[in-house]
Design a protein around this motif. Structure first.
Motif, PDB file in Angstrom:
ATOM      1  N   ILE A  48       0.854  -1.199   0.000  1.00 54.07           N
ATOM      2  CA  ILE A  48       0.000   0.000   0.000  1.00 54.07           C
ATOM      3  C   ILE A  48       0.887   1.245   0.000  1.00 54.07           C
ATOM      4  O   ILE A  48       0.661   2.190  -0.753  1.00 54.07           O
ATOM      5  N   LYS A  49       1.930   1.215   0.827  1.00 54.13           N
ATOM      6  CA  LYS A  49       2.829   2.385   0.902  1.00 54.13           C
ATOM      7  C   LYS A  49       3.514   2.648  -0.432  1.00 54.13           C
ATOM      8  O   LYS A  49       3.898   3.761  -0.739  1.00 54.13           O
ATOM      9  N   SER A 106      -7.398  -0.860  -3.924  1.00 56.21           N
ATOM     10  CA  SER A 106      -8.614  -1.033  -3.130  1.00 56.21           C
ATOM     11  C   SER A 106      -8.469  -2.226  -2.189  1.00 56.21           C
ATOM     12  O   SER A 106      -7.741  -3.172  -2.475  1.00 56.21           O
ATOM     13  N   MET A 107      -9.168  -2.141  -1.067  1.00 55.98           N
ATOM     14  CA  MET A 107      -9.201  -3.258  -0.111  1.00 55.98           C
ATOM     15  C   MET A 107     -10.670  -3.608   0.155  1.00 55.98           C
ATOM     16  O   MET A 107     -11.535  -2.730   0.174  1.00 55.98           O
ATOM     17  N   LEU A 159      -1.620   4.522   5.441  1.00 56.53           N
ATOM     18  CA  LEU A 159      -0.531   3.849   4.696  1.00 56.53           C
ATOM     19  C   LEU A 159      -0.523   4.333   3.249  1.00 56.53           C
ATOM     20  O   LEU A 159       0.532   4.642   2.680  1.00 56.53           O
ATOM     21  N   ALA A 160      -1.724   4.434   2.660  1.00 58.05           N
ATOM     22  CA  ALA A 160      -1.800   4.879   1.263  1.00 58.05           C
ATOM     23  C   ALA A 160      -1.273   6.302   1.122  1.00 58.05           C
ATOM     24  O   ALA A 160      -0.687   6.668   0.096  1.00 58.05           O
ATOM     25  N   LYS A 178       0.159   9.521  -3.280  1.00 56.45           N
ATOM     26  CA  LYS A 178      -0.913   9.659  -2.270  1.00 56.45           C
ATOM     27  C   LYS A 178      -2.301   9.398  -2.867  1.00 56.45           C
ATOM     28  O   LYS A 178      -3.256  10.171  -2.660  1.00 56.45           O
ATOM     29  N   ILE A 179      -2.409   8.335  -3.632  1.00 54.45           N
ATOM     30  CA  ILE A 179      -3.721   7.992  -4.194  1.00 54.45           C
ATOM     31  C   ILE A 179      -4.485   7.192  -3.142  1.00 54.45           C
ATOM     32  O   ILE A 179      -4.004   6.148  -2.682  1.00 54.45           O
TER      33      ILE A 179
END
Ligand code: NOJ
Length: 742
Positions: free
Chosen positions: A66-67, A73-74, A89-90, A96-97
């Motif tokens: 994610i980083k 998507s989760m 984390l994103a 930074k999406i």
């Protein structure tokens, strides 16, 4: 006034277009900054570790990915606390999406509504829309952006466990409900803090699985596809559905996930769908098991080429798309198109302005399971119950009864009322969330009524040890209420059944209760039509209560005592035996139709069973009686640009107020292709006080007479039509005919 309205509408649409333009610009600007790897990341969806309906990706490195911006998507991350943590984390990624959080919010979030099939039995579109609205409001307050609902698969086979998740067998009713559900989930517009994106599923024909066995193949004509199975998807799209999910099955040999015809030609082509398509769980990878793709890379190729934009839990895009692009097999344009579709939704949701806008703990506490929401759940639950039988006015029960025996394995259960897809409630302290049937009954009866209980037996298994106690208990009572059915997880995904009889020894318990000589009221709790011929023939009163959600107990008690007069009608045909399946009301006549239901010989019938169902589509009783009279047609000949007004009198001739679902059926007598013996084309749910009459009016226009002709064109053909007004598909009260002229 009219001018202002038109002007306002115009301004709203100009504003929406301008907004879309700026979103498109923003998407394009962002896309220019993205590496191929980051683009592919947006197409990748992983599950959190909460719950799963398939094998979970073994990837301890999810958080790092994610980083690095490698996940778009989760699913299965719920609650503001966790969605915030993951979003943080994103926000550490280069661009930074924000992540999109998805969840199966199928029939409520914390406040749980009746299962979708039960809600469909209400035929109350406003109530169904409100149920989705409440679910969206709760889910959105809990950090969710996107629900994997509504499921709009037509269900003509009750062996298929997922009929519980749809609106039943009928295309017309199913389309209306699909529209209402999308409107409910998405509210006024995406980006409002009480809206979630809808995901219309499963595209397509998942519900037609051969033999009713989940995930099985489908072989279907193009005509049936267009006429019966696609319209609810189109209705959901017309309601503005933001996303679609494809399906596990193959259609005529090509898995839906890799199906160009379905996704590129129809959905994104002919229908011009601008949102994005997510695969079903692992369905890209499953194309290998289908024998369609030789490996995961080939599956990734087929899926992206066919228009599946996001990969749920297959890891096919993540590890193969870059290579496919480098090899020149997949063009960057195809990837860009998929990425843009997803980014657009993230912008529309306002996530680039504030990625945490859905993760507000205070709002979450205020919204979840609040009294208003529970009120809505109770309302829909009452409306979903179907009164199948009521001899000698056994129901409603008098409030002056001295002793009631409440018997059966479901009476004191909590989870049993929730059905499948109620995964957001904590496993502990279920009684804090759910009103059991016992609780509901206790809330209802006064001090002067004694409530007795015996379990009798389990839902499954063959142990009859509890029968004796149940009989002794029943004998002490004025009336016996017996609550039986399926366990909450006997219908649902991967819950196909080959035997639809009441499970275990429950029907023997019915026999034992009837043998006591007491009046017996049966509650059948289930996620699908079951087979219970002895019960249907011998019990004086039967309520089909499906799985009603958190307010189940109160809803059932309201109906049992007549505080709500049941108004539900079956959205699916109930077979006499499994051997009749698939059985549905709108079938063709055949060249040798059986003249009556007992006819045998060289006619289309069974030598060992009637053709007719046990309970037909559209059937359901009330505590009052409705009389239909005075059918009038405004004309008996119309041109194709004209309408016919159909009117009649509906009267409540019973003693109490009630609601009747009046159903308008059409039969096109001859066509370039044969037409069903009757087809639902409209309905109204009408409320009448005792003694009240109302003129009911329907309009029949060309659209209502159209079908896919021999050239697969949607059109109405000149000729003779029958129009029928029914209290069910098998109880036609009024009938007339007209001609459509050249
Ligand atoms: C598989 C189901 O078929 C689908 O309907 C659901 O949305 C996904 N699992 C995610 O849970």
């Amino acid at each position: 006034m009219k001018k202002i309205t038109t002007m306002t509408l115009l301004m709203i649409s100009i504003f929406a277009m301008a907004q879309q333009q700026t979103i498109d610009q923003k998407v394009n600007d962002l896309l220019k900054k993205m590496t191929l790897e980051e683009k592919i990341g947006q197409l990748n969806q992983y599950t959190g570790d909460n719950q799963a309906t398939g094998p979970i990706t073994i990837n301890p490195n999810k958080q790092n990915e994610i980083k690095q911006g490698l996940i778009g998507s989760m699913l299965n991350i719920i609650g503001t606390k966790y969605t915030r943590q993951y979003q943080e984390l994103a926000m550490q990624s280069r661009l930074k999406i924000p992540l999109l959080f998805a969840q199966d919010v199928i029939h409520g979030y914390k406040t749980t509504f009746p299962i979708p099939l039960a809600e469909a039995a209400s035929w109350d579109l406003a109530a169904i829309e409100l149920a989705a609205r409440v679910a969206a409001t709760e889910a959105a307050s809990s950090g969710i952006h996107w629900t994997f609902a509504p499921m709009v698969d037509i269900g003509r086979d009750p062996r298929w466990g997922r009929v519980m998740e749809g609106a039943g067998e009928d295309t017309y009713l199913g389309s209306k409900i699909a529209y209402a559900r999308v409107k409910g989930f998405q509210g006024n517009k995406l980006g409002d803090l009480n809206s979630v994106m809808a995901c219309v599923k499963h595209f397509a024909v998942y519900g037609a699985a051969t033999g009713g066995r989940d995930y099985n193949s489908v072989d279907m004509s193009e005509r049936m596809l267009w006429e019966t199975y696609l319209p609810p998807f189109k209705a959901a799209l017309d309601a503005g559905a933001a996303t679609f999910m494809n399906s596990f099955n193959d259609l005529n040999g090509i898995p839906a996930t890799g199906n160009v015809h379905l996704q590129r030609d129809i959905l994104k082509g002919k229908w011009n769908f601008q949102g994005f398509v997510v695969s079903d769980w692992g369905s890209i990878g499953e194309m290998v098991a289908h024998g369609y793709s030789k490996d995961l890379k080939a599956a990734a190729y087929s899926a992206i080429t066919a228009g599946s934009d996001m990969d749920m839990e297959s890891n096919a895009y993540r590890y193969n798309l870059a290579e496919l692009v480098k090899e020149g097999k997949v063009s960057v344009d195809v990837i860009d198109d998929a990425v843009k579709r997803i980014l657009r939704k993230k912008f529309e949701l306002g996530l680039f302005d504030d990625p945490y806008r859905y993760s507000d703990g205070k709002r979450e506490t205020k919204e979840l399971n609040n009294p208003e929401n529970r009120k809505a759940a109770l309302d829909v639950a009452k409306k979903s119950i179907v009164l199948l039988k009521n001899e000698n006015e056994t129901l409603p029960l008098s409030k002056n009864l001295k002793t009631i025996a409440f018997i059966g394995p479901i009476v004191k259960e909590y989870k049993a009322n929730m059905g499948f897809w109620a995964v957001e409630l904590p496993e502990v302290n279920y009684n804090k969330w759910v009103v059991s049937q016992w609780d509901g009954m206790q809330n209802k009866v006064g001090k002067n009524t004694k409530l007795l209980y015996a379990k009798g037996c389990e839902v499954t298994g063959d142990n009859k040890d509890g029968f004796a106690e149940a009989i002794v208990t029943a004998k002490q009572a004025d009336v016996v209420i017996l609550s039986i059915g399926e366990k909450h997880d006997m219908s649902g995904e991967a819950k196909s059944r080959s035997d639809l009889h009441l499970p275990g020894v429950q029907e023997d318990l019915v026999k034992a209760m009837i043998a006591t000589g007491k009046p017996v009221v049966i509650l059948v709790n289930a996620g699908r039509p079951l087979v219970f011929n002895y019960t249907a023939d011998n019990a004086p009163a039967i309520l089909y209560t499906w799985w009603l959600g958190t307010e189940a107990g109160n809803a059932i008690a309201d109906v049992l005592f007549g505080d709500y007069n049941p108004s539900g009608k079956l959205p699916m045909t109930f077979p006499r035996e499994v051997g009749q399946i698939p059985i549905y009301y709108n079938h063709f006549s055949t060249g040798r139709p059986a003249p009556d239901e007992d006819a045998k010989g060289y006619v289309s019938s069974y030598i060992d069973l009637k053709n007719s169902p046990k309970f037909p589509f559209g059937y359901g009783l009330s505590y009052t009686k409705f009389d239909y009279s005075g059918l009038k047609l405004s004309s008996v000949k119309i041109k194709s640009n004209e309408n016919i007004k159909v009117s009649f009198q509906l009267s409540n001739v019973g003693k109490v107020a009630g609601e009747e679902v009046v159903q308008l059926y059409i039969k096109d007598k001859f066509g370039s292709v044969v037409r069903p013996i009757l087809e639902l084309r409209d309905f109204q749910k009408v409320k009448l006080k005792a003694g009240e009459s109302k003129t009911i009016e329907f309009t029949i226009d060309k659209e209502k007479l159209s079908f896919y002709n021999d050239k697969l064109e949607w059109n109405a053909e000149p000729g003779d039509f029958e129009v029928m007004i029914g209290a069910s598909s098998a109880n036609i009260k009024l009938k007339s005919g007209f001609e459509l002229l050249e």
